[in-house]
Write a protein that holds these residues in place. Sequence first.
Motif, PDB file in Angstrom:
ATOM      1  N   LEU A 137       0.943  -1.353  -0.095  1.00  0.00           N
ATOM      2  CA  LEU A 137      -0.010  -0.094  -0.135  1.00  0.00           C
ATOM      3  C   LEU A 137       0.809   1.301  -0.016  1.00  0.00           C
ATOM      4  CD1 LEU A 137      -2.791  -0.873   2.598  1.00  0.00           C
ATOM      5  CD2 LEU A 137      -3.002  -0.793   0.213  1.00  0.00           C
ATOM      6  N   GLY A 138       2.119   1.051   0.021  1.00  0.00           N
ATOM      7  CA  GLY A 138       3.187   2.285  -0.113  1.00  0.00           C
ATOM      8  C   GLY A 138       3.516   2.715   1.261  1.00  0.00           C
ATOM      9  N   ILE A 139       3.310   1.853   2.234  1.00  0.00           N
ATOM     10  CA  ILE A 139       3.702   2.241   3.743  1.00  0.00           C
ATOM     11  C   ILE A 139       4.868   1.369   4.156  1.00  0.00           C
ATOM     12  CG2 ILE A 139       2.964   2.287   6.269  1.00  0.00           C
ATOM     13  CD1 ILE A 139       0.155   2.541   5.164  1.00  0.00           C
ATOM     14  N   PHE A 140       6.082   2.249   4.231  1.00  0.00           N
ATOM     15  CA  PHE A 140       7.335   1.594   4.413  1.00  0.00           C
ATOM     16  C   PHE A 140       7.653   1.892   6.074  1.00  0.00           C
ATOM     17  CE2 PHE A 140       6.862   1.797   0.113  1.00  0.00           C
ATOM     18  CZ  PHE A 140       7.607   0.582  -0.343  1.00  0.00           C
ATOM     19  N   GLY A 141       8.084   0.967   6.776  1.00  0.00           N
ATOM     20  CA  GLY A 141       8.526   1.153   8.166  1.00  0.00           C
ATOM     21  C   GLY A 141       7.512   0.558   8.978  1.00  0.00           C
ATOM     22  N   ALA A 142       6.539   0.039   8.644  1.00  0.00           N
ATOM     23  CA  ALA A 142       5.380  -0.322   9.428  1.00  0.00           C
ATOM     24  C   ALA A 142       6.024  -1.426  10.420  1.00  0.00           C
ATOM     25  CB  ALA A 142       3.963  -0.962   8.872  1.00  0.00           C
ATOM     26  N   ASP A 143       5.551  -1.633  11.540  1.00  0.00           N
ATOM     27  CA  ASP A 143       6.478  -2.562  12.527  1.00  0.00           C
ATOM     28  C   ASP A 143       5.358  -3.273  13.162  1.00  0.00           C
ATOM     29  OD1 ASP A 143       8.144  -3.833  13.964  1.00  0.00           O
ATOM     30  OD2 ASP A 143       8.892  -2.284  15.037  1.00  0.00           O
ATOM     31  N   GLY A 252      -2.168   1.339  22.580  1.00  0.00           N
ATOM     32  CA  GLY A 252      -2.527   2.534  21.706  1.00  0.00           C
ATOM     33  C   GLY A 252      -3.765   1.977  21.116  1.00  0.00           C
ATOM     34  N   ASN A 253      -4.319   2.606  20.051  1.00  0.00           N
ATOM     35  CA  ASN A 253      -5.333   2.577  19.364  1.00  0.00           C
ATOM     36  C   ASN A 253      -5.032   1.725  17.754  1.00  0.00           C
ATOM     37  OD1 ASN A 253      -7.173   3.596  20.877  1.00  0.00           O
ATOM     38  ND2 ASN A 253      -6.559   5.637  20.077  1.00  0.00           N
ATOM     39  N   VAL A 254      -6.097   1.117  17.516  1.00  0.00           N
ATOM     40  CA  VAL A 254      -6.182   0.524  16.114  1.00  0.00           C
ATOM     41  C   VAL A 254      -6.470   1.617  15.098  1.00  0.00           C
ATOM     42  CG1 VAL A 254      -7.025  -1.126  14.378  1.00  0.00           C
ATOM     43  CG2 VAL A 254      -6.704  -1.817  16.832  1.00  0.00           C
ATOM     44  N   GLU A 255      -5.904   2.248  14.385  1.00  0.00           N
ATOM     45  CA  GLU A 255      -6.208   3.300  13.447  1.00  0.00           C
ATOM     46  C   GLU A 255      -5.322   3.116  12.218  1.00  0.00           C
ATOM     47  OE1 GLU A 255      -5.673   7.243  15.266  1.00  0.00           O
ATOM     48  OE2 GLU A 255      -3.902   6.432  16.225  1.00  0.00           O
ATOM     49  N   ALA A 256      -5.986   3.593  11.033  1.00  0.00           N
ATOM     50  CA  ALA A 256      -5.312   3.390   9.878  1.00  0.00           C
ATOM     51  C   ALA A 256      -4.272   4.572   9.738  1.00  0.00           C
ATOM     52  CB  ALA A 256      -6.151   3.931   8.542  1.00  0.00           C
ATOM     53  N   PRO A 257      -2.982   4.374   9.308  1.00  0.00           N
ATOM     54  CA  PRO A 257      -1.861   5.150   9.527  1.00  0.00           C
ATOM     55  C   PRO A 257      -2.354   6.377   8.385  1.00  0.00           C
ATOM     56  CG  PRO A 257      -1.172   2.912   8.934  1.00  0.00           C
ATOM     57  CD  PRO A 257      -2.554   2.771   8.710  1.00  0.00           C
TER      58      PRO A 257
END
Length: 298
Positions: A137-143, A252-257
């Motif tokens: 999805l174009g998101i880099f560095g999600a951990d 913390g929360n579940v939320e879309a970056p």
Amino acid sequence: MEDTIPVIDVENLSDQTEGKKLRDACEKWGCFRIINHSTPLTLMAEMKRVSEALLDLPVEIKKNNKDVIAGSGYKAPSDVNPLYEALGLYDLGSSQVMQDFCSQLNVTPYQRQVMEAYGKAIHELAVKIGEKMAESLGIFGADFEDWPCQFRINKYHFTPKAIGSLGVQLHTDSGFLTILQDDESVGGLEVVNQSGSFVSVPPFHGTLLVNLGDIAKVWSNGRFFNVKHRVQCKKAAIRFSIATFMLGPRKGNVEAPIEMVDHDHPRLYQPFVYEDFRKLRVSKKMHTGEALELLRLW
Ligand SMILES: O=C(O)CCC(=O)C(=O)O
Ligand SMILES: [Fe+2]
């Protein structure tokens, strides 16, 4: 509409075409088989043997496997699911939890070694698949390293009389992604495709199946598909499966970056804590993703 589950080559995921295939699979199916996943086949076979041995224990011993969060421990066959039985633990990364599980069930040192090696390998794989899904999805560095995993071994007592009935009712998984080692010879798993039709997921030796759950839909701001699935008895044979559920963030929360949100894609769900969502699903008896509608912002 295609009617076979996509197959993703994990070793090839740095390739753009494979990355696009992964994204398509997540958006259109919410489920895919993985090949070249680097979990040794011998370890998968050993884990299956350990599962068989543990689920063959006397019921009085299996009952020692207590819930840590609702539904994480022993599930005996019930009126709703008379063919289904499971043992499990939460969370996979905790050595104390593993210790408790092993002492509750008199697990041998060798069985424990297998469970620990399998848990480690599948956890690493889940983190990697999560990262690749994010990158698609174009998101880099999600951990996803610290996202806790629930672990469950399932046994289905499929008898001639049970053919045509359900081993597990239709549901979505509540978490982000599930890695399933399904039975290599007894099928029965069915997923619902985007047109609402049931599609069989036949066994495919040496592969693993990834299912996306409700949290994947929230995290991707509605892009990923939380696949509905069920298990149907199609033949009279004992079926085993081994499921690792990567749930949601520990803190913390579940939320879309933020990258998932823009003028054309406004935030769809109010941020929430994963455990609250899980409880909401249970209390409202919303097992097929409907609880997400209660958290929609518009
Ligand atoms: O046993 C299977 O193949 C699927 C099990 C499942 O869907 C689950 O445990 O959530
Ligand atoms: Fe499931």
